[in-house]
Write an enzyme that holds these catalytic residues in place. Structure first.
Site, PDB file in Angstrom:
ATOM      1  N   GLU A   9     -37.859 -26.264 -12.938  1.00 51.48           N
ATOM      2  CA  GLU A   9     -37.782 -24.840 -12.605  1.00 51.48           C
ATOM      3  C   GLU A   9     -36.756 -24.567 -11.507  1.00 51.48           C
ATOM      4  OE1 GLU A   9     -39.167 -23.018 -14.712  1.00 51.48           O
ATOM      5  OE2 GLU A   9     -40.347 -24.636 -15.594  1.00 51.48           O
ATOM      6  N   HIS A  26     -33.218 -24.295 -12.649  1.00 48.89           N
ATOM      7  CA  HIS A  26     -32.881 -22.984 -13.229  1.00 48.89           C
ATOM      8  C   HIS A  26     -32.385 -21.986 -12.188  1.00 48.89           C
ATOM      9  CE1 HIS A  26     -33.956 -23.364 -17.398  1.00 48.89           C
ATOM     10  NE2 HIS A  26     -35.224 -23.656 -17.163  1.00 48.89           N
ATOM     11  N   GLU A  51     -39.283 -19.829 -14.418  1.00 52.58           N
ATOM     12  CA  GLU A  51     -38.282 -19.910 -13.364  1.00 52.58           C
ATOM     13  C   GLU A  51     -37.885 -18.582 -12.746  1.00 52.58           C
ATOM     14  OE1 GLU A  51     -35.924 -19.873 -17.361  1.00 52.58           O
ATOM     15  OE2 GLU A  51     -37.798 -20.682 -16.605  1.00 52.58           O
ATOM     16  N   ALA A 102     -44.707 -23.270 -16.778  1.00 52.93           N
ATOM     17  CA  ALA A 102     -44.113 -22.696 -15.570  1.00 52.93           C
ATOM     18  C   ALA A 102     -43.014 -21.745 -16.007  1.00 52.93           C
ATOM     19  CB  ALA A 102     -43.554 -23.787 -14.659  1.00 52.93           C
ATOM     20  N   GLU A 151     -32.362 -24.271 -21.266  1.00 53.56           N
ATOM     21  CA  GLU A 151     -33.517 -25.174 -21.218  1.00 53.56           C
ATOM     22  C   GLU A 151     -33.139 -26.638 -21.408  1.00 53.56           C
ATOM     23  OE1 GLU A 151     -36.115 -24.302 -20.019  1.00 53.56           O
ATOM     24  OE2 GLU A 151     -36.235 -22.143 -20.288  1.00 53.56           O
TER      25      GLU A 151
END
EC number: 3.4.11.-
Length: 933
Positions: free
Chosen positions: A385, A388, A351, A349, A407
């Site tokens: 996500e 983020h 962000e 994925a 991260e």
């Protein structure tokens, strides 16, 4: 700037400057559009190739350095892109675009460097860009332009100097390939109702925005973006911001085969280029608004939305956003939250601010075919996500050497958000499996690196890609969890680094954390209950290995230790400050709150083992997993005897919890792959068969002979372990059960009665026991699968066959995107390599095709690290070590991209295994023989 956070300033721009920008942009767009209408052609303009110069080996010129100079600062972009979803006359999919960027000159310079990659730019009076001064400023003329290939710059040499404090406008026109390379602005293809569909999508992280349009492509170079997309009528365009207008513009109709729409999006927040996103597709969506009016939409293929595969993601998005608003004490920064499931996506994925992109398996859930594990993956990835949106997007690291802040933090708080959305799942406990123990495995090697590296260590695209690794994600999460444990979560969340009201610490947070952030590795804490002494040492899997990387802290840490004695919780102590009581039952790192391993004197190990066998529930669940994992890895590092580690598994006869069993299985799988080509394997299988049989029988009883699944979330995972390990070790009735389920499915394909939780195990065992008939059936079902999670189960199971020619054919399929999607090629090779028969075939295949894969995915791709790890995981002989080194030498010129460090780690791990086996193979064999009798 130094290490730490980079918080962009909201720079105020005078109204006159904005008006000038708008005027220049409108005029530019009008000129281009009118030109297109008059040409009646499929390109904005005729693109030509720039002069290209490689980067010399040694050079002091600015264009030969990978980092942008600090002379220019972007403020504002206008970008218009037009992707073609049909091939042109040359058989290519292309996009055309125009881009303008307003930048401020910070220091006097006669040079503009702006990132550009794989774009053909239009020539304007002999140059590839137009430069205009704003607010009455006269821009110097362009002297020459060229493309610097290695550093990926459009270089613009000026006749005169740009003036500090003044604003300028740089305008370019360009054409790019809408390739299927999963990077930058690319295309994805999928079949729906027998029709091939093409979509245009983006993946800009880390250095791919430059493939979509010329830009200052560094995370610290934030700007506001105005995006316009021109696309086929009937398709939908999405970007970071909400659309502000959508028009069917007759002036853009270039012929009877083109019927176009122009979608204009509102200005973004001031943001980094790697977060830019746009999609053109015929997807549809479901939506809802949260309590504050934020629009939440889940986008996917029409069939997926019709089948309600997006419902679960929509249901959890709202509570997760609510949680993070409270956690950060800041409202969600945008007016909408789009999340889109893509058929082809290289990462799990991404962000992108306001338009988060996912693989279908990370966002779509179908209760008829998706397993419980698929559901858990969705809630953790969505939480990661969305975390983020604040930490990473609103507040951003200045450079990639501090990626761990981005991260690692998201990897830590993803469990908090998931726990809020699914409070009965005990998600926080699983960090021990998916972060801490994963980080230990890499951080115990001399080829590891600190969380925060020096800026000069991270320059090239491949070096940047290497930072997206287990250290940045999992160690970052584990260290932040430790910080939260000794500060408390509320203090970590609300207060600054050294403002810790009510928390008494022996050292400042700065002093404590520098040792965990600025030096690699972690300690093994040894507690001697005979003397009360507590000591530490840098833990290495190969104890005699030489650590080349120097540390100002001499590989010592300030270690917070939570502990218990005789089952009673004690006050936290700090290593180097206190000792423990003598001759008492001790368990350290209570609830696995710290990032370190623990060793004890032999007497205390014996007392722990006795407690596990007499009443294991006195010891917390996560600490039972810790004891198993620490013991096996201490034995691998020759710190304790291997038979002591093996004895920690004896109590598993009575264990029913998922986390200890999963920790045990991971270590036992390591032993399986170490010994499955030797005489140890049979004795090991016999022992594990005895240990897992009670678990298999337990789940057979509570599931009415495997016709139902348990109600508990983690109990469902333990049931899978029971079935998988029982079948692999030959527990009576297991293999017959899985084969009969698969056979019934083959006889009536529309009616698959196998529970989704158990399908991966059933498919693998049935295909392994069968031949071409079972494999071909599995392949047909894979091709027909309409749910991504089901396709993954089948794609993995197809690698379980024991027939070599089927495995070789499957390997060949990975080079054909019509059979195996490009995003899935390397993981499929990894599945094959996990099969004892497939491993040498996969290794030979990768070696023979390394140049192909390297060119196909590009040097900056994230995939090479995992590919090298997967195909070398079994290596444990001198011959295999020599093959590894030969592979490294033979491909030195081609390079290994993000796999450079993984290759060095493979060499280090193989060397350690060879040495360890010399002294431990025979004791392991004898122990298993004695315990399996």
């Amino acid at each position: 700037m130094g290490k730490g956070y980079y918080i962009s300033k909201h720079l105020a721009t005078a109204a006159m400057v904005l008006a000038a920008i708008a005027l220049v942009t409108i005029i530019a767009l009008s000129v281009v559009y009118n030109r297109e209408k008059s040409k009646n052609a499929a390109k904005f303009s005729k693109a030509t190739t720039l002069p290209v110069f490689p980067t010399p080996k040694t050079s002091n010129e600015p264009w030969d350095k990978y980092r942008l100079p600090d002379t220019l600062s972007p403020q504002y972009y206008n970008v218009t892109l037009w992707p073609r979803l049909v091939k042109n006359a040359n058989g290519m999919y292309i996009f055309t675009g125009i881009s303008g960027v307003m930048f401020t000159c910070e220091k006097k310079t006669d040079l503009i460097l702006i990132h550009s990659n794989k774009l053909n730019l239009t020539v304007f009076k002999g140059h590839h860009a137009k430069l205009t001064g704003l607010s009455g400023v006269t821009a110097p003329a362009i002297k020459t332009t060229w493309f610097q290939s290695e550093t990926q710059y459009l270089v613009i040499q000026l006749e005169g100097k740009l003036k500090p404090g003044k604003d300028y406008w740089l305008y370019t026109e360009f054409t790019g390939e809408l390739a299927d390379d999963l990077e930058g602005f690319y295309r994805s293809e999928y079949m729906e109702n027998g029709e091939k569909k093409i979509i245009a999508i983006t993946q800009m992280q880390a250095t791919y925005a430059r493939k979509a349009f010329p830009c200052f492509d560094e995370p610290g170079m934030k700007a506001v973006f105005h995006i316009t997309l021109i696309h086929d009528r009937g398709t939908t365009a999405l970007s970071n911001s909400q659309e502000i207008s959508k028009t069917n513009n007759p002036s853009l109709n270039l012929g009877p085969h083109n019927c176009l729409t122009e979608t204009i999006f509102g200005p973004t927040k001031r943001m980094s280029t790697y977060l830019i996103a746009f999609v053109v597709s015929d997807f549809t969506y479901i939506d809802a608004k949260d309590k504050k009016g934020v629009l939440v939409r889940i986008w996917a293929r029409k069939k997926a939305i019709e089948d309600r595969q997006g419902d679960y993601a929509l249901n959890i998005t709202q509570p997760i956003l609510e949680f993070f608003e409270k956690y950060y004490n800041t409202s969600y920064p945008l007016s909408k939250s789009d999340q889109i499931a893509l058929p082809d996506f290289n990462s799990g994925a991404m962000e992108n601010w306001g338009l988060v992109a996912y693989r279908e398996t990370a966002l779509l859930y179908d209760p008829r075919t998706s397993a419980n594990g698929n559901k858990q993956r969705i809630v953790t990835v969505v939480s990661h996500e969305l975390a983020h949106m604040w930490f990473g997007n609103l507040v951003t690291v200045k450079w990639w050497n501090d990626l761990w802040l981005n991260e690692g933090f998201a990897s830590y708080v993803e469990y908090l958000g998931a726990d809020y959305a699914e409070p009965t799942w005990n998600m926080k406990d699983q960090t021990i499996l998916y972060d801490l123990q994963s980080a230990f495995a890499v951080d115990s090697l001399t080829s590891s690196h600190p969380l925060s590296r020096k800026e000069e260590e991270v320059n090239t695209p491949s070096e940047i890609s290497e930072m997206f690794n287990t250290i940045s994600y999992s160690k970052g999460a584990a260290v932040l969890k430790m910080l939260s444990e000794f500060l408390t979560e509320s203090v970590l969340r609300i207060h600054a680094v050294d403002q810790t009201p009510g928390i008494k610490l022996p050292y400042s947070v700065h002093e404590i954390m520098n040792r965990w952030i600025l030096q690699m590795g972690f300690p093994v804490v040894t507690i001697d209950t005979r003397t009360g002494n507590v000591s530490q040492k840098h833990f290495l899997l190969e104890p005699e290995a030489v650590v080349d990387r120097k540390s100002e802290f001499n590989y010592e840490w300030f270690v917070p230790i939570k502990w218990m004695k005789k089952g009673q919780v004690q006050d936290q102590l700090w290593l180097l400050q206190k000792s423990v009581s003598k001759n008492e039952w001790v368990l350290a790192n209570l609830h696995v709150s710290g990032y370190f391993r623990v060793n004890y004197d032999l007497g205390n190990w014996e007392r722990l083992l006795s407690q596990l066998e007499s009443n294991h529930q006195v010891i917390p669940v996560v600490n039972r997993a810790q004891i198993l994992d620490d013991a096996f890895n201490l034995a691998r590092a020759s710190i304790i005897n291997i038979t002591l580690a093996l004895r920690t598994t004896k109590y598993l006869l009575h264990e029913r919890e998922y986390i200890p069993w999963e920790a045990a299985l991971r270590n036992l799988n390591y032993f399986f792959q170490l010994f499955d080509r030797s005489e140890v394997y049979g004795a090991m299988q016999a022992y594990l068969k005895k240990q897992v049989k009670p678990l298999f029988e337990y789940f057979g009883t509570i599931s009415s002979n495997w016709t139902t699944v348990p109600s508990g979330h983690t109990d469902q995972f333990t049931q899978i372990i029971a079935l998988s390990l029982a079948c692999s070790t030959g527990v009576e009735g297991c293999r017959e059960l899985t084969r009969s389920w698969f056979k019934k499915w083959m006889q009536n394909p529309p009616n698959n009665a196998i529970h989704p939780n158990l399908r991966s195990t059933v498919y693998c065992n049935a295909i392994a026991a069968g031949g071409a008939e079972e494999w071909n059936f599995g392949w047909q079902m894979f091709q027909k699968a309409t749910v991504a999670a089901e396709a993954v189960k089948l794609r993995s199971a197809l690698a379980c066959t024991k027939v070599p020619w089927l495995l070789n054919r499957y390997l060949e399929y990975t080079m054909n995107p019509e059979k195996i999607r490009k995003q899935d090629a390397t993981s499929t090779i990894g599945y094959i390599a996990s099969n004892i028969i497939g491993q040498p075939l996969a290794w030979d295949f990768v070696r023979a095709n390394w140049d192909y894969f390297f060119k196909l995915y590009g040097t900056g791709s994230f995939i090479f690290s995992g590919l090298i790890r997967d195909v070398t995981y079994r290596f444990c002989t001198p011959f295999e070590l020599s093959q590894l080194k030969r592979f490294q030498k033979d491909n030195a010129e081609t390079g290994f991209g993000s796999g450079t460090q993984a290759l060095q780690q493979a060499i280090e791990k193989t060397t350690a295994k060879i040495k360890w086996l010399e002294g431990n193979k025979e004791p392991v064999l004898q122990w298993f023989l004695s315990e399996s009798a």
